[in-house]
Design a protein around this motif. Structure first.
Motif, mmCIF file in Angstrom:
data_model
loop_
_atom_site.group_PDB
_atom_site.id
_atom_site.type_symbol
_atom_site.label_atom_id
_atom_site.label_comp_id
_atom_site.label_asym_id
_atom_site.label_seq_id
_atom_site.Cartn_x
_atom_site.Cartn_y
_atom_site.Cartn_z
ATOM 1 N N LEU A 86 0.860 -1.185 0.000
ATOM 2 C CA LEU A 86 0.000 0.000 0.000
ATOM 3 C C LEU A 86 0.894 1.231 0.000
ATOM 4 O O LEU A 86 1.743 1.379 0.887
ATOM 5 N N PRO A 87 0.756 2.122 -0.968
ATOM 6 C CA PRO A 87 1.611 3.311 -1.020
ATOM 7 C C PRO A 87 1.386 4.210 0.196
ATOM 8 O O PRO A 87 0.290 4.231 0.781
ATOM 9 N N PRO A 88 2.401 4.966 0.603
ATOM 10 C CA PRO A 88 2.225 5.915 1.705
ATOM 11 C C PRO A 88 1.132 6.934 1.403
ATOM 12 O O PRO A 88 0.925 7.328 0.249
ATOM 13 N N GLY A 89 0.419 7.307 2.456
ATOM 14 C CA GLY A 89 -0.565 8.376 2.317
ATOM 15 C C GLY A 89 -1.923 7.941 1.831
ATOM 16 O O GLY A 89 -2.775 8.769 1.540
ATOM 17 N N THR A 90 -2.163 6.640 1.717
ATOM 18 C CA THR A 90 -3.485 6.173 1.314
ATOM 19 C C THR A 90 -3.887 4.984 2.158
ATOM 20 O O THR A 90 -3.037 4.238 2.636
ATOM 21 N N ALA A 91 -5.166 4.823 2.364
ATOM 22 C CA ALA A 91 -5.671 3.669 3.111
ATOM 23 C C ALA A 91 -6.650 2.873 2.258
ATOM 24 O O ALA A 91 -7.528 2.204 2.762
ATOM 25 N N ALA A 92 -6.498 2.972 0.933
ATOM 26 C CA ALA A 92 -7.389 2.235 0.040
ATOM 27 C C ALA A 92 -7.083 0.747 0.134
ATOM 28 O O ALA A 92 -6.000 0.306 -0.238
ATOM 29 N N LEU A 93 -8.016 -0.017 0.652
ATOM 30 C CA LEU A 93 -7.790 -1.443 0.854
ATOM 31 C C LEU A 93 -7.956 -2.207 -0.449
ATOM 32 O O LEU A 93 -8.802 -1.861 -1.280
ATOM 33 N N PRO A 94 -7.159 -3.253 -0.647
ATOM 34 C CA PRO A 94 -7.358 -4.094 -1.826
ATOM 35 C C PRO A 94 -8.782 -4.656 -1.842
ATOM 36 O O PRO A 94 -9.322 -5.043 -0.805
ATOM 37 N N ALA A 95 -9.375 -4.694 -3.002
ATOM 38 C CA ALA A 95 -10.741 -5.191 -3.124
ATOM 39 C C ALA A 95 -10.780 -6.696 -2.947
ATOM 40 O O ALA A 95 -9.803 -7.395 -3.185
ATOM 41 N N GLY A 96 -11.938 -7.176 -2.519
ATOM 42 C CA GLY A 96 -12.112 -8.613 -2.400
ATOM 43 C C GLY A 96 -12.514 -9.021 -1.002
ATOM 44 O O GLY A 96 -12.281 -8.292 -0.043
ATOM 45 N N VAL A 103 1.279 -5.967 7.449
ATOM 46 C CA VAL A 103 2.522 -5.657 8.160
ATOM 47 C C VAL A 103 2.823 -4.180 7.957
ATOM 48 O O VAL A 103 2.881 -3.693 6.816
ATOM 49 N N ALA A 104 3.003 -3.464 9.061
ATOM 50 C CA ALA A 104 3.254 -2.023 9.007
ATOM 51 C C ALA A 104 4.205 -1.649 10.146
ATOM 52 O O ALA A 104 4.627 -2.508 10.939
ATOM 53 N N ASP A 105 4.532 -0.378 10.245
ATOM 54 C CA ASP A 105 5.458 0.115 11.268
ATOM 55 C C ASP A 105 4.704 0.342 12.573
ATOM 56 O O ASP A 105 3.781 1.160 12.638
ATOM 57 N N ALA A 106 5.128 -0.362 13.632
ATOM 58 C CA ALA A 106 4.462 -0.242 14.937
ATOM 59 C C ALA A 106 4.497 1.173 15.487
ATOM 60 O O ALA A 106 3.652 1.544 16.300
ATOM 61 N N LEU A 161 -7.293 5.019 9.896
ATOM 62 C CA LEU A 161 -6.517 3.986 9.226
ATOM 63 C C LEU A 161 -5.401 4.613 8.399
ATOM 64 O O LEU A 161 -4.257 4.141 8.417
ATOM 65 N N ALA A 162 -5.707 5.668 7.678
ATOM 66 C CA ALA A 162 -4.690 6.356 6.881
ATOM 67 C C ALA A 162 -3.586 6.915 7.774
ATOM 68 O O ALA A 162 -2.394 6.844 7.440
ATOM 69 N N GLN A 163 -3.970 7.459 8.933
ATOM 70 C CA GLN A 163 -2.977 8.012 9.857
ATOM 71 C C GLN A 163 -2.084 6.914 10.437
ATOM 72 O O GLN A 163 -0.923 7.156 10.760
ATOM 73 N N ALA A 164 -2.613 5.716 10.566
ATOM 74 C CA ALA A 164 -1.835 4.603 11.118
ATOM 75 C C ALA A 164 -0.871 4.011 10.090
ATOM 76 O O ALA A 164 0.021 3.240 10.468
ATOM 77 N N LEU A 165 -1.037 4.363 8.821
ATOM 78 C CA LEU A 165 -0.205 3.801 7.751
ATOM 79 C C LEU A 165 0.453 4.891 6.910
ATOM 80 O O LEU A 165 0.392 4.858 5.680
ATOM 81 N N PRO A 166 1.114 5.879 7.535
ATOM 82 C CA PRO A 166 1.682 6.983 6.749
ATOM 83 C C PRO A 166 2.847 6.547 5.866
ATOM 84 O O PRO A 166 3.167 7.232 4.884
ATOM 85 N N ASP A 167 3.493 5.435 6.217
ATOM 86 C CA ASP A 167 4.620 4.942 5.420
ATOM 87 C C ASP A 167 4.221 3.782 4.520
ATOM 88 O O ASP A 167 5.074 3.100 3.952
ATOM 89 N N GLY A 168 2.914 3.550 4.393
ATOM 90 C CA GLY A 168 2.448 2.427 3.606
ATOM 91 C C GLY A 168 2.411 1.157 4.440
ATOM 92 O O GLY A 168 2.643 1.165 5.651
#
Length: 397
Positions: A86-96, A103-106, A161-168
């Motif tokens: 997932l690219p940084p700055g987005t929380a678009a979840l894969p469809a399905g 896995v992300a940065d704690a 969710l987006a804030q929790a994944l700023p680095d993808g």
């Protein structure tokens, strides 16, 4: 960002979360929930396989994230599919449909104590509820320097969710790939591998750095052996020496943490952790493959210390002072400790709290504990603390 409210959705009672690391535990939760696989299969194989972490870095038994995920998934009989970043700055979840393993940065995850404190790979499960909102499940169970991590479920907004994944992040789906690894296997550590590993930590010029890393190493090694023992016990394979061996591993992890904290504060480095590490690594294969009677008398004492009170102006006052400092750390009445309540029976007691007690007693009484006295055998009960306090009082200028 503050931690979202916890939903009362608990993981399975047999998840064994306290035996699994932060990448294994959520793969195990998913495998248990969707395929009925026991998490204990992750402990079927025990080996000592340190890797070179790179130029100028200490060897480590912690595998690279990708390797660890592949091995853990394989042991559970799973295959990681549709892996995407997932690219940084987005929380678009894969469809399905289906649960995503992420896995992300704690450092950015507000429901774990590492949030805002430490960067490391951490996993969680991600679904959507009936209203389409992201729901995080994380089974991680551990006591950390920043507080306890406990399993739970959290409902997030899209913004959270987006804030929790700023680095993808890295997303995976799973599928059943085959039978879980059930057969027990122990790969004995070679003398050369143990010596090379221990020597690297002994000869590292920066002692605080070496002990900081060794603290994590002994924790990883101890947890892996607890998991392996649990796997064997579930199959009815219980050797008399295993419990004693696991206790020794736990004490080594505590002793190493104490050593790190002492050096971090500019104090002398306690002796013993590296010698104990080598001895336990050599003993692994014997303990886990050839049951033998437990050694009589238990673990040897780390050293004789004088009886509490000798050389102190008022032994009772010192005992009260030690009890009061321990009680303040553990948030219990000092009277309970003076009446004989064991420290080890108090919720939250562990290596982090032991260090807090030691430092508070030193500051209050103006003493400095001998580095070699700071072993778990002396720090798990009030009598032991008072004995080393007496010794420190005599030897502190």
């Amino acid at each position: 960002m503050t931690a979202p409210a916890v939903l009362r959705t608990a993981p399975p009672a047999d998840l064994c979360a306290d035996l699994l690391d932060c990448l294994q535990v959520n793969l195990a939760w998913l495998a248990r929930a969707e395929y009925g696989v026991s998490p204990l299969v992750l402990g079927a194989r025990l080996e000592f396989a340190p890797r070179d972490a790179g130029p100028g870095r200490l060897p480590t038994v912690e595998p690279a994230t990708g390797t660890h995920l592949e091995r853990s998934a394989g042991a559970l009989g799973l295959s990681l599919t549709e892996s995407r970043t997932l690219p940084p700055g987005t929380a678009a979840l894969p469809a399905g449909p289906g649960t995503l393993y992420v896995v992300a940065d704690a450092y950015h995850l507000p429901w774990v104590p590492y949030h805002g404190h430490a960067h490391m790979d951490h996993s969680f499960l991600l679904d959507r509820d009936a209203a389409g909102r992201p729901v995080v499940r994380d089974g991680y169970h551990n006591d950390t320097p920043y507080g306890p991590a406990r399993p739970g479920s959290w409902t997030l907004t899209e913004e959270e969710l987006a804030q929790a994944l700023p680095d993808g992040a890295r997303f995976h789906r799973t599928s059943r790939a085959g039978a879980p690894q059930e057969a027990t296997a122990v790969v004995a550590a070679t003398a050369a591998a143990v010596e090379s590993y221990v020597r690297a930590y002994r000869e590292h010029p920066h002692r605080e750095e070496a002990l900081a890393r060794l603290t994590l190493e002994t924790w990883l090694l101890a947890r892996a052996r607890r998991l392996h023992a649990a796997h064997r016990a579930a199959a009815g394979d219980v050797a008399p020496a295993v419990a004693q061996h696991l206790t020794a591993w736990g004490k080594l992890a505590e002793h190493t943490f104490l050593a790190h904290r002492r050096v971090q504060r500019g104090r002398p480095e306690p002796a013993g952790p590296l010698e104990g590490l080598a001895a336990l690594l050599h003993a692994d294969s014997q303990v886990f493959t050839a049951p033998y009677p437990a050694r009589e008398g238990g673990a040897p004492a780390a050293g004789d210390v004088a009886a509490a009170g000798t050389g102190l102006p008022d032994p009772d006052a010192v005992r009260r002072a030690v009890a009061e400092e321990a009680a303040a750390v553990l948030r219990v009445p000092a009277a309970e400790l003076l009446a004989g309540r064991p420290l080890t029976g108090i919720p939250g007691f562990g290596s982090f709290r032991m260090v807090d007690i030691v430092e508070r007693v030193e500051e209050r009484l103006g003493i400095e504990f001998d580095a070699d006295d700071l072993v778990p055998e002396h720090l798990h009960d009030l009598d032991g603390l008072c004995r080393i306090t007496a010794r420190a009082h005599r030897e502190t200028p």
